[in-house]
Motif scaffolding. Structure first.
Motif, PDB file in Angstrom:
ATOM      1  N   GLN A   1       0.806  -1.210   0.000  1.00  0.00           N
ATOM      2  CA  GLN A   1       0.000   0.000   0.000  1.00  0.00           C
ATOM      3  C   GLN A   1       0.844   1.267   0.000  1.00  0.00           C
ATOM      4  N   GLY A   2       2.151   1.108  -0.056  1.00  0.00           N
ATOM      5  CA  GLY A   2       3.025   2.274  -0.110  1.00  0.00           C
ATOM      6  C   GLY A   2       3.427   2.834   1.232  1.00  0.00           C
ATOM      7  N   GLY A   3       3.097   2.137   2.310  1.00  0.00           N
ATOM      8  CA  GLY A   3       3.462   2.613   3.638  1.00  0.00           C
ATOM      9  C   GLY A   3       4.798   2.042   4.080  1.00  0.00           C
ATOM     10  N   PRO A   4       5.632   2.836   4.786  1.00  0.00           N
ATOM     11  CA  PRO A   4       6.938   2.347   5.239  1.00  0.00           C
ATOM     12  C   PRO A   4       6.778   1.317   6.354  1.00  0.00           C
ATOM     13  N   VAL A   5       7.485   0.210   6.230  1.00  0.00           N
ATOM     14  CA  VAL A   5       7.411  -0.852   7.247  1.00  0.00           C
ATOM     15  C   VAL A   5       8.769  -1.158   7.860  1.00  0.00           C
ATOM     16  N   GLY A   6       9.836  -0.649   7.296  1.00  0.00           N
ATOM     17  CA  GLY A   6      11.162  -0.925   7.838  1.00  0.00           C
ATOM     18  C   GLY A   6      12.242  -0.257   7.021  1.00  0.00           C
ATOM     19  N   LEU A   7      13.496  -0.505   7.417  1.00  0.00           N
ATOM     20  CA  LEU A   7      14.642   0.064   6.737  1.00  0.00           C
ATOM     21  C   LEU A   7      15.657  -1.033   6.475  1.00  0.00           C
ATOM     22  N   GLN A   8      16.303  -0.946   5.336  1.00  0.00           N
ATOM     23  CA  GLN A   8      17.379  -1.877   5.037  1.00  0.00           C
ATOM     24  C   GLN A   8      18.568  -1.090   4.517  1.00  0.00           C
ATOM     25  N   GLY A   9      19.746  -1.616   4.723  1.00  0.00           N
ATOM     26  CA  GLY A   9      20.923  -0.867   4.293  1.00  0.00           C
ATOM     27  C   GLY A   9      22.184  -1.695   4.335  1.00  0.00           C
ATOM     28  N   VAL A  10      23.240  -1.082   3.816  1.00  0.00           N
ATOM     29  CA  VAL A  10      24.571  -1.676   3.800  1.00  0.00           C
ATOM     30  C   VAL A  10      25.529  -0.678   4.424  1.00  0.00           C
ATOM     31  N   ALA A  11      26.313  -1.124   5.376  1.00  0.00           N
ATOM     32  CA  ALA A  11      27.299  -0.273   6.049  1.00  0.00           C
ATOM     33  C   ALA A  11      28.701  -0.748   5.686  1.00  0.00           C
ATOM     34  N   ARG A  12      29.531   0.196   5.251  1.00  0.00           N
ATOM     35  CA  ARG A  12      30.904  -0.128   4.841  1.00  0.00           C
ATOM     36  C   ARG A  12      31.872   0.629   5.748  1.00  0.00           C
ATOM     37  N   ASN A  13      32.864  -0.088   6.252  1.00  0.00           N
ATOM     38  CA  ASN A  13      33.883   0.529   7.109  1.00  0.00           C
ATOM     39  C   ASN A  13      34.821   1.371   6.243  1.00  0.00           C
ATOM     40  N   ILE A  14      34.810   2.695   6.461  1.00  0.00           N
ATOM     41  CA  ILE A  14      35.647   3.593   5.655  1.00  0.00           C
ATOM     42  C   ILE A  14      36.717   4.256   6.520  1.00  0.00           C
ATOM     43  N   THR A  15      37.057   3.610   7.627  1.00  0.00           N
ATOM     44  CA  THR A  15      38.069   4.184   8.518  1.00  0.00           C
ATOM     45  C   THR A  15      39.402   4.338   7.792  1.00  0.00           C
ATOM     46  N   GLU A  16      39.824   3.295   7.071  1.00  0.00           N
ATOM     47  CA  GLU A  16      41.098   3.372   6.339  1.00  0.00           C
ATOM     48  C   GLU A  16      41.036   4.436   5.252  1.00  0.00           C
ATOM     49  N   ARG A  17      39.885   4.544   4.589  1.00  0.00           N
ATOM     50  CA  ARG A  17      39.752   5.564   3.551  1.00  0.00           C
ATOM     51  C   ARG A  17      39.844   6.961   4.143  1.00  0.00           C
ATOM     52  N   LYS A  18      39.213   7.161   5.303  1.00  0.00           N
ATOM     53  CA  LYS A  18      39.285   8.474   5.965  1.00  0.00           C
ATOM     54  C   LYS A  18      40.713   8.777   6.387  1.00  0.00           C
ATOM     55  N   GLN A  19      41.421   7.754   6.875  1.00  0.00           N
ATOM     56  CA  GLN A  19      42.818   7.973   7.250  1.00  0.00           C
ATOM     57  C   GLN A  19      43.668   8.317   6.028  1.00  0.00           C
ATOM     58  N   PHE A  20      43.403   7.624   4.902  1.00  0.00           N
ATOM     59  CA  PHE A  20      44.131   7.927   3.669  1.00  0.00           C
ATOM     60  C   PHE A  20      43.835   9.355   3.215  1.00  0.00           C
ATOM     61  N   GLU A  21      42.565   9.768   3.302  1.00  0.00           N
ATOM     62  CA  GLU A  21      42.210  11.130   2.918  1.00  0.00           C
ATOM     63  C   GLU A  21      42.915  12.144   3.809  1.00  0.00           C
ATOM     64  N   ALA A  22      43.004  11.817   5.110  1.00  0.00           N
ATOM     65  CA  ALA A  22      43.696  12.723   6.026  1.00  0.00           C
ATOM     66  C   ALA A  22      45.176  12.827   5.671  1.00  0.00           C
ATOM     67  N   ARG A  23      45.799  11.663   5.333  1.00  0.00           N
ATOM     68  CA  ARG A  23      47.205  11.704   4.936  1.00  0.00           C
ATOM     69  C   ARG A  23      47.385  12.466   3.626  1.00  0.00           C
ATOM     70  N   LEU A  24      46.437  12.306   2.719  1.00  0.00           N
ATOM     71  CA  LEU A  24      46.510  13.033   1.449  1.00  0.00           C
ATOM     72  C   LEU A  24      46.391  14.531   1.676  1.00  0.00           C
TER      73      LEU A  24
END
Length: 560
Positions: free
Chosen positions: A320-343
């Motif tokens: 009926q078009g009503g929201p019943v829940g949420l789904q998602g994908v979580a990716r660890n980007i800690t190394e990417r953030k550290q690389f960006e900081a070093r860059l």
């Protein structure tokens, strides 16, 4: 009240099916499940209600001395009960026995009693049972069998003159009329039942195929979800997690069992929770086809440490078009953030290097004038005078400044400085002599320069290294006073020095140690000690924090 009664009756019947149906039925295909149920229902009704018809039939057969009918009735009932409780026997045997006894009962009663008995009823029931549990082809054969049976009884009426025909006028004509009507009704019922059950069979097989495909797809999805490095999750509209794959343990340290059932607020601080709830609110109000969003949250692992995550999520809507829940994908980007900081740090250094190179060129021009005029004045002055000695110190400092400018230009161009054999102890003595005249008297200066070894290094960089470390150490104690210690000694790392082997390898080294009794560096700024021009002091007072105090610095020596 009536609904509750039927609901209770349904539960009782389900329990009875569990006891009477074979155990394999519950794991078999839907068609076999329904065949077993049909056979059970027919045998159960015959076994439960059968005595109502059996008792008067047996009594009447006994009264009229129809011993064959008596034996057939009792045998048929016993066989039906045996089929009902014989669930360990194969289905083919149970179904075959039930159909055979129904046909035998019908044929026997027809020949013995004719239309005044219930033989045609059992014959009709047997044909329906066969078509129901076997199918359309078997239904056609039952019609052929029924037709043959009724034709055979008709011949018996015409030529055998059974006893029951004596009570009927025009018995053969009446039998023919009854046979035609019976076969017409039997054909309608059997063909309709067979077609209906064949359609049910096709639908059940299709459903079974779809179910198998869905199960296979689910297994593939679960296999993918269980082995991906990204965290896949589901949660309801109250932000309670209902599913999470095993990757959660790698990313945040929780097992899926520990994570499922917890709320989002348990794993986010107030700031990031507010941001995520804002994204959820924004996506919820969007159309289903554009409900996806990607954003970055910090969540905390089981040890309370923050982890940078990139989350791609969407709202799950019902039909009926009503929201019943949420789904998602979580990716660890800690190394990417550290690389960006070093860059960013590298880009900052590059920008500073470009700026320093331009300034160094201009400063070098000014410094050339200072050194040139100082040298001219020294040529005109009498040697060994106080003025000549002071100007000589100016000239020496200017030479050091010239080397420092060269080092800045080297940094700006990212090239190596001039490497040559250097006696570090001589540079250390020069720095300490200069330092003693500039630091407060409340600071004690101690030195232990026991090494006279040579190293391959840039002397200007070594001088700057000493000066920066000692100046920073002195500034840490300028208010309270204290003790500054400089030591220089030869060391040798062999196979027993395991903690150093991966960093610098085995061999002879020169160890430089500079320590002070100051307060040290605050934990919140320790990560910035290598940033150029970073300082904790107000403008005009600070110097760049170059090194952590009490750090041991080692430079490899040249064999003497």
């Amino acid at each position: 009240m009536k609904f509750g009664f039927f609901q209770h009756l349904s539960r009782q019947w389900n329990g009875l099916e569990r006891k009477l149906l074979p155990s394999y039925v519950w794991d078999s295909d839907p068609l076999m499940f329904w065949r077993e149920r049909i056979l059970l229902i027919i045998c159960f009704i015959a076994g439960a209600v059968g005595p109502i018809a059996l008792i008067p039939s047996v009594w009447l057969a006994y009264y009229e001395k129809l011993w064959g009918v008596l034996l057939l009735d009792i045998t048929a009932y016993a066989v039906v009960v045996a089929v009902l409780f014989g669930r360990r026997l194969p289905f083919v045997i149970r179904a075959g026995v039930a159909c055979t006894i129904f046909y035998a009962l019908g044929i026997g009663i027809l020949f013995a009693l004719g239309p005044i008995g219930a033989g045609y009823i059992w014959l009709f029931g047997a044909s329906v049972l066969v078509s129901a549990i076997i199918g359309f082809r078997a239904a056609v054969w039952t019609l052929v069998l029924n037709c043959s049976t009724l034709f055979a009884v008709g011949i018996f009426v015409a030529y055998g003159h059974p006893a029951w025909t004596l009570h009927l006028e025009n018995a053969l004509e009446k039998w023919i009329v009854m046979t035609v009507n019976f076969l017409l009704l039997n054909t309608l019922v059997i063909i309709t039942t067979a077609l209906m059950l064949d359609g049910l069979k096709t639908a059940l097989l299709k459903e079974h195929e779809i179910s198998a495909n869905l199960k296979e797809s689910e297994n593939k999805y679960r296999l993918l979800a269980d082995n991906t490095i990204d965290c896949i999750w589901l949660m309801d509209m109250q932000t309670v997690f209902t599913y999470v794959n095993p990757a959660i343990e790698t990313i945040l340290g929780y097992t899926p069992e520990e994570w499922i059932g917890t709320k989002l607020s348990k794993h986010c601080d107030e700031q990031h929770l507010e941001k995520m709830m804002g994204e959820i609110q924004r996506v919820t109000s969007a159309l289903p086809e554009i409900s996806g969003t990607t954003f970055e949250m910090i969540m905390y692992n089981r040890h309370g440490q923050p982890v940078d995550l990139e989350i791609t999520g969407k709202i799950v809507f019902d039909h009926q078009g009503g929201p019943v829940g949420l789904q998602g994908v979580a990716r660890n980007i800690t190394e990417r953030k550290q690389f960006e900081a070093r860059l960013q740090q590298a880009q900052k250094h590059e920008a500073i290097g470009t700026l320093a190179g331009g300034i160094a060129h201009d400063f070098n021009n000014i410094l050339a004038s200072i050194l040139g005029y100082t040298e001219l004045v020294l040529d005109d002055l009498e040697k060994n005078t106080l003025i000549a000695s002071n100007l000589q110190e100016v000239f020496t400092a200017g030479q050091r400044a010239k080397e420092l400018v060269k080092q800045i230009l080297t940094f700006a161009r990212q090239t190596q400085g001039e490497m040559k054999p250097v006696q570090v102890g001589m540079i250390a003595k020069e720095v300490l002599k200069l330092l003693r005249s500039t630091i407060p008297a409340t600071i004690e200066l101690h030195s232990n320069l026991s090494s006279t070894s040579l190293v391959m290094a840039d002397p200007t960089q070594i001088h700057q290294l000493f000066m920066n470390l000692c100046t920073n150490a002195a500034q840490a104690m300028e208010n309270e006073g204290g003790k500054l210690t400089v030591s220089l000694e030869d060391v040798f790392f062999d196979t027993n020095s395991m903690k150093w082997k991966d960093e610098i390898g085995f061999g002879r080294y020169l160890k430089l140690s500079i320590s002070d009794t100051g307060p040290g560096i605050a934990p919140d700024v320790i990560d910035n000690i290598f940033d150029p021009y970073f300082t904790t002091k107000p403008p005009g007072e600070g110097r760049a924090v170059r090194e952590k105090l009490d750090r041991c610095i080692s430079v490899k020596t040249v064999l003497q």
